[in-house]
Scaffold this motif. Structure first.
Motif, PDB file in Angstrom:
ATOM      1  N   THR A 132      -5.121 -14.316 -37.440  1.00  0.00           N
ATOM      2  CA  THR A 132      -5.071 -12.932 -36.979  1.00  0.00           C
ATOM      3  C   THR A 132      -6.369 -12.544 -36.279  1.00  0.00           C
ATOM      4  OG1 THR A 132      -3.597 -12.400 -38.838  1.00  0.00           O
ATOM      5  CG2 THR A 132      -4.657 -10.556 -37.710  1.00  0.00           C
ATOM      6  N   ARG A 133      -7.496 -13.071 -36.759  1.00  0.00           N
ATOM      7  CA  ARG A 133      -8.780 -12.780 -36.118  1.00  0.00           C
ATOM      8  C   ARG A 133      -8.835 -13.370 -34.710  1.00  0.00           C
ATOM      9  NH1 ARG A 133     -13.567 -14.830 -34.950  1.00  0.00           N
ATOM     10  NH2 ARG A 133     -12.990 -16.925 -35.652  1.00  0.00           N
ATOM     11  N   ARG A 134      -8.249 -14.563 -34.525  1.00  0.00           N
ATOM     12  CA  ARG A 134      -8.292 -15.238 -33.232  1.00  0.00           C
ATOM     13  C   ARG A 134      -7.277 -14.676 -32.244  1.00  0.00           C
ATOM     14  NH1 ARG A 134      -9.092 -21.744 -33.704  1.00  0.00           N
ATOM     15  NH2 ARG A 134     -10.691 -21.816 -35.322  1.00  0.00           N
ATOM     16  N   HIS A 135      -6.180 -14.171 -32.766  1.00  0.00           N
ATOM     17  CA  HIS A 135      -5.093 -13.677 -31.913  1.00  0.00           C
ATOM     18  C   HIS A 135      -4.887 -12.186 -32.171  1.00  0.00           C
ATOM     19  CE1 HIS A 135      -3.976 -17.893 -31.093  1.00  0.00           C
ATOM     20  NE2 HIS A 135      -4.257 -18.079 -32.364  1.00  0.00           N
ATOM     21  N   ARG A 136      -4.005 -11.604 -31.409  1.00  0.00           N
ATOM     22  CA  ARG A 136      -3.616 -10.225 -31.695  1.00  0.00           C
ATOM     23  C   ARG A 136      -2.631 -10.211 -32.864  1.00  0.00           C
ATOM     24  NH1 ARG A 136      -0.822  -7.164 -28.894  1.00  0.00           N
ATOM     25  NH2 ARG A 136       0.351  -8.716 -27.713  1.00  0.00           N
ATOM     26  N   PHE A 137      -2.751  -9.233 -33.733  1.00  0.00           N
ATOM     27  CA  PHE A 137      -1.840  -9.093 -34.865  1.00  0.00           C
ATOM     28  C   PHE A 137      -0.384  -9.150 -34.403  1.00  0.00           C
ATOM     29  CE2 PHE A 137       0.935  -6.237 -37.219  1.00  0.00           C
ATOM     30  CZ  PHE A 137       0.790  -6.665 -38.522  1.00  0.00           C
ATOM     31  N   ALA A 138      -0.077  -8.434 -33.324  1.00  0.00           N
ATOM     32  CA  ALA A 138       1.308  -8.329 -32.872  1.00  0.00           C
ATOM     33  C   ALA A 138       1.902  -9.685 -32.497  1.00  0.00           C
ATOM     34  CB  ALA A 138       1.401  -7.378 -31.682  1.00  0.00           C
ATOM     35  N   GLU A 139       1.055 -10.607 -32.047  1.00  0.00           N
ATOM     36  CA  GLU A 139       1.568 -11.891 -31.573  1.00  0.00           C
ATOM     37  C   GLU A 139       2.142 -12.753 -32.697  1.00  0.00           C
ATOM     38  OE1 GLU A 139      -1.403 -13.858 -29.260  1.00  0.00           O
ATOM     39  OE2 GLU A 139      -1.356 -12.369 -27.659  1.00  0.00           O
ATOM     40  N   TYR A 206       3.473  -3.148 -29.415  1.00  0.00           N
ATOM     41  CA  TYR A 206       3.415  -4.613 -29.374  1.00  0.00           C
ATOM     42  C   TYR A 206       2.330  -5.052 -28.393  1.00  0.00           C
ATOM     43  CZ  TYR A 206       4.518  -9.510 -28.854  1.00  0.00           C
ATOM     44  OH  TYR A 206       4.415 -10.880 -28.815  1.00  0.00           O
ATOM     45  N   PHE A 207       2.290  -4.406 -27.231  1.00  0.00           N
ATOM     46  CA  PHE A 207       1.261  -4.707 -26.246  1.00  0.00           C
ATOM     47  C   PHE A 207       0.055  -3.791 -26.465  1.00  0.00           C
ATOM     48  CE2 PHE A 207       5.144  -5.992 -23.843  1.00  0.00           C
ATOM     49  CZ  PHE A 207       4.842  -7.345 -23.768  1.00  0.00           C
ATOM     50  N   GLU A 208      -1.087  -4.265 -26.076  1.00  0.00           N
ATOM     51  CA  GLU A 208      -2.324  -3.506 -26.247  1.00  0.00           C
ATOM     52  C   GLU A 208      -2.520  -2.512 -25.117  1.00  0.00           C
ATOM     53  OE1 GLU A 208      -5.663  -5.953 -28.656  1.00  0.00           O
ATOM     54  OE2 GLU A 208      -5.254  -6.721 -26.656  1.00  0.00           O
ATOM     55  N   GLY A 209      -3.214  -1.414 -25.450  1.00  0.00           N
ATOM     56  CA  GLY A 209      -3.608  -0.449 -24.428  1.00  0.00           C
ATOM     57  C   GLY A 209      -2.432   0.115 -23.662  1.00  0.00           C
ATOM     58  N   ASN A 210      -2.596   0.190 -22.361  1.00  0.00           N
ATOM     59  CA  ASN A 210      -1.563   0.752 -21.492  1.00  0.00           C
ATOM     60  C   ASN A 210      -0.719  -0.314 -20.824  1.00  0.00           C
ATOM     61  OD1 ASN A 210      -2.415   3.453 -21.946  1.00  0.00           O
ATOM     62  ND2 ASN A 210      -4.087   3.178 -20.469  1.00  0.00           N
ATOM     63  N   PHE A 211      -0.876  -1.573 -21.284  1.00  0.00           N
ATOM     64  CA  PHE A 211      -0.096  -2.645 -20.646  1.00  0.00           C
ATOM     65  C   PHE A 211       1.391  -2.407 -20.848  1.00  0.00           C
ATOM     66  CE2 PHE A 211       2.225  -6.617 -20.640  1.00  0.00           C
ATOM     67  CZ  PHE A 211       1.809  -7.185 -19.438  1.00  0.00           C
ATOM     68  N   GLY A 228       1.742 -16.185 -30.570  1.00  0.00           N
ATOM     69  CA  GLY A 228       0.352 -16.254 -30.139  1.00  0.00           C
ATOM     70  C   GLY A 228      -0.214 -17.592 -29.734  1.00  0.00           C
ATOM     71  N   THR A 229       0.121 -18.683 -30.403  1.00  0.00           N
ATOM     72  CA  THR A 229      -0.560 -19.952 -30.149  1.00  0.00           C
ATOM     73  C   THR A 229       0.041 -20.658 -28.946  1.00  0.00           C
ATOM     74  OG1 THR A 229      -0.931 -20.170 -32.520  1.00  0.00           O
ATOM     75  CG2 THR A 229      -1.289 -22.127 -31.188  1.00  0.00           C
ATOM     76  N   LYS A 230      -0.726 -20.769 -27.864  1.00  0.00           N
ATOM     77  CA  LYS A 230      -0.268 -21.433 -26.639  1.00  0.00           C
ATOM     78  C   LYS A 230      -0.920 -22.808 -26.569  1.00  0.00           C
ATOM     79  CE  LYS A 230       1.482 -17.352 -25.676  1.00  0.00           C
ATOM     80  NZ  LYS A 230       0.865 -16.543 -26.723  1.00  0.00           N
ATOM     81  N   PHE A 231      -0.280 -23.792 -27.158  1.00  0.00           N
ATOM     82  CA  PHE A 231      -0.850 -25.136 -27.221  1.00  0.00           C
ATOM     83  C   PHE A 231       0.279 -26.124 -26.967  1.00  0.00           C
ATOM     84  CE2 PHE A 231      -1.944 -29.023 -29.529  1.00  0.00           C
ATOM     85  CZ  PHE A 231      -3.240 -29.264 -29.078  1.00  0.00           C
ATOM     86  N   ALA A 232       0.177 -26.880 -25.878  1.00  0.00           N
ATOM     87  CA  ALA A 232       1.253 -27.792 -25.486  1.00  0.00           C
ATOM     88  C   ALA A 232       1.186 -29.082 -26.282  1.00  0.00           C
ATOM     89  CB  ALA A 232       1.153 -28.095 -23.992  1.00  0.00           C
ATOM     90  N   GLY A 233       2.330 -29.523 -26.767  1.00  0.00           N
ATOM     91  CA  GLY A 233       2.412 -30.791 -27.496  1.00  0.00           C
ATOM     92  C   GLY A 233       2.608 -31.960 -26.553  1.00  0.00           C
ATOM     93  N   ASP A 234       2.437 -33.161 -27.076  1.00  0.00           N
ATOM     94  CA  ASP A 234       2.688 -34.399 -26.342  1.00  0.00           C
ATOM     95  C   ASP A 234       3.894 -35.063 -26.995  1.00  0.00           C
ATOM     96  OD1 ASP A 234       2.757 -36.960 -25.257  1.00  0.00           O
ATOM     97  OD2 ASP A 234       0.581 -37.135 -25.150  1.00  0.00           O
ATOM     98  N   TYR A 235       5.001 -35.130 -26.266  1.00  0.00           N
ATOM     99  CA  TYR A 235       6.240 -35.668 -26.817  1.00  0.00           C
ATOM    100  C   TYR A 235       6.549 -37.072 -26.317  1.00  0.00           C
ATOM    101  CZ  TYR A 235       7.043 -30.878 -28.358  1.00  0.00           C
ATOM    102  OH  TYR A 235       6.929 -29.638 -28.960  1.00  0.00           O
ATOM    103  N   THR A 236       5.512 -37.764 -25.799  1.00  0.00           N
ATOM    104  CA  THR A 236       5.728 -39.129 -25.313  1.00  0.00           C
ATOM    105  C   THR A 236       6.290 -40.005 -26.416  1.00  0.00           C
ATOM    106  OG1 THR A 236       3.853 -38.847 -23.814  1.00  0.00           O
ATOM    107  CG2 THR A 236       4.646 -41.100 -24.196  1.00  0.00           C
ATOM    108  N   ASN A 237       5.697 -39.903 -27.600  1.00  0.00           N
ATOM    109  CA  ASN A 237       6.207 -40.581 -28.792  1.00  0.00           C
ATOM    110  C   ASN A 237       5.592 -39.893 -30.012  1.00  0.00           C
ATOM    111  OD1 ASN A 237       3.548 -41.806 -29.154  1.00  0.00           O
ATOM    112  ND2 ASN A 237       4.167 -43.279 -27.584  1.00  0.00           N
TER     113      ASN A 237
END
Length: 455
Positions: A132-139, A206-211, A228-237
């Motif tokens: 939660t500290r690293r990301h937005r609570f809403a995410e 859900y969105f911050e500010g006036n977004f 929140g977590t945008k991290f791509a996996g590797d599905y080669t094997n």
């Protein structure tokens, strides 16, 4: 049409085994009060301990209830388990509580300090606080439907027996089949987002500010505005998958290994580093929004379609190893585009969707899978031609003042009344835990037998 493995399966009249997946479901829904705010009630006492109840637990927030079904051989059985456990959850809610039927959370308070994170014990609670500290609570608040698929053992043994020069042991054959399944689902995630996306807008705060979004979309949850977590996996094997996640932790992009929340996850050994040695036991699909037109968040036809996809992927030629990452990176970009399209518009990739569904239709016809699959594919083909028939576009009919709250609460109350009218009442989890066998008897009492043959 078939790969060498697919032709082997076809020649051995084992095609049915490619869709005989053991299936488990995990469905998340927020508990809310009757005005559409996140509930202030604790985890329902009748459900026992949220940290030890394997069938009804929590995820991120204490209000985010997660129903987990035992593994079932067929889609209809999985749905009956889900319906039964969902009713148990509804029956345990405090007076006035409801289950929010949408993937995007209800209106959120500006001050979230009083919202309790899931009570998982010191280690995981520390993880949630750091997340939660690293990301937005809403995410962390969007909910979804997760489907677990496990390949029939007969299929693994058949492939191993007939390709001894390719696979040294059962582990290699098994991991390979799960790898091509994962690659297929990630590759066509954009199509699943188009067909089943059901989160066109987000509620207040859900969105911050006036977004604000420029226009409604097909799926907020499946876009970069979602979880929140945008991290791509590797599905080669499987090995590359594990190494990629471990590197993410080492680089401090991920807090823990279990923070990886890709569209597909290999599951099996709880110790991630051991997974390549012991093998994947199933894959977890995480790309489905909740379907608010169903009290349990998903429909039987959707499960059948996913099983058809899985069967098709196993039977079709796999991606070349050196092209997996390139193709799947492109698939991620396509999914982002589709997720952010106006749900009333023709999809940018309509021609690709048409062609792929036509291939699925030819596959289903060749295997004579039956009229139920033809009906499903006809319905989905209509969605491709007419975007107004997609779930997100239909939801726009109920938007009032940039909100779906009125619609969501109307649905939630209807589903709650139906659960309370159920004839069979479950005694609850307050004083004991149930094995899968005990749960089956307690839920159905002989009125439904998940061991009977069904589709």
């Amino acid at each position: 049409m078939f790969s060498k493995i697919g032709q082997l399966i076809f020649n051995n009249e084992a095609v049915a085994k490619t869709s005989d997946f053991t299936m488990g479901l995990e469905i998340e829904m927020h508990r809310v009060d009757d005005t559409g705010n996140l509930s202030q009630e604790p985890y329902p006492a009748a459900l026992g301990d949220e940290t030890t109840n394997p069938w009804i637990t929590t995820d991120y927030l204490e209000t985010m209830s997660e129903v987990v079904t035992p593994p079932a051989a067929y889609a209809l059985d999985a749905m009956h388990y889900l319906y039964g456990i969902n009713n148990v959850l509804r029956s345990a809610l405090a007076p006035g509580e409801l289950l929010w039927p949408l993937s995007m959370p209800p209106k959120l308070p500006k001050d979230t300090s009083h919202i309790r994170l899931a009570q998982w014990g010191p280690e995981k609670e520390a993880y949630l606080k750091e997340w939660t500290r690293r990301h937005r609570f809403a995410e962390g608040t969007p909910c979804g439907a997760h489907i677990n698929l496990s390949i029939d053992q007969h299929l693994i043994e058949l492939v191993l027996k007939n390709f001894p020069e390719r696979f040294k042991n059962e582990l290699e054959a098994k991991n390979y089949l799960y790898e091509i399944l994962a690659q297929g689902f990630v590759r066509y995630r954009w199509l699943i987002t188009y067909l089943f996306g059901a989160s066109p807008i987000a509620e207040k705060n859900y969105f911050e500010g006036n977004f604000k979004l420029d226009h409604p979309v097909r799926s907020v949850r499946q876009s970069s505005f979602g979880f929140g977590t945008k991290f791509a996996g590797d599905y080669t094997n499987v090995q590359a998958y594990v190494e990629r996640i471990k590197q993410g932790v080492k680089d401090k992009i991920l807090i823990k290994e279990y923070e990886f929340h890709g569209p597909v996850r290999f599951k099996g050994n709880p110790v991630l580093s051991e997974l390549p040695k012991t093998g994947a036991e199933y894959i977890e699909l995480r790309m489905l929004d909740l379907d608010p037109s169903s009290s349990v968040g998903i429909r039987t036809d959707t499960l059948r379609f996913l099983r058809l996809l899985a069967s098709y992927f196993i039977m079709s030629p796999a991606l070349k190893k050196n092209e997996v990452n390139r193709v799947l990176e492109q698939a991620d970009r396509m999914n982002e585009e589709v997720a952010n399209e106006d749900p009333r518009s023709i999809c940018k990739y309509q021609n690709k969707a048409r062609a792929f569904l036509k291939s699925l239709e030819l596959y289903a016809n060749r295997l004579q899978l039956g009229p139920e699959y033809q009906e499903i594919l006809d319905d989905l083909a209509d969605r491709v031609e007419n975007p107004l028939t997609t779930p997100s576009a239909r939801l726009l009919n109920y938007v009032k003042d940039d909100s779906l709250e009125e619609y969501a609460l109307r649905r939630a109350r209807r589903y709650q009344r139906a659960a309370q009218d159920a004839i069979l009442k479950f005694e609850g989890f307050e004083d004991r835990q149930y094995t899968a066998t005990e749960l089956k008897q307690a839920l159905f009492r002989g009125n439904w037998d998940p061991d009977l043959r069904r589709s």
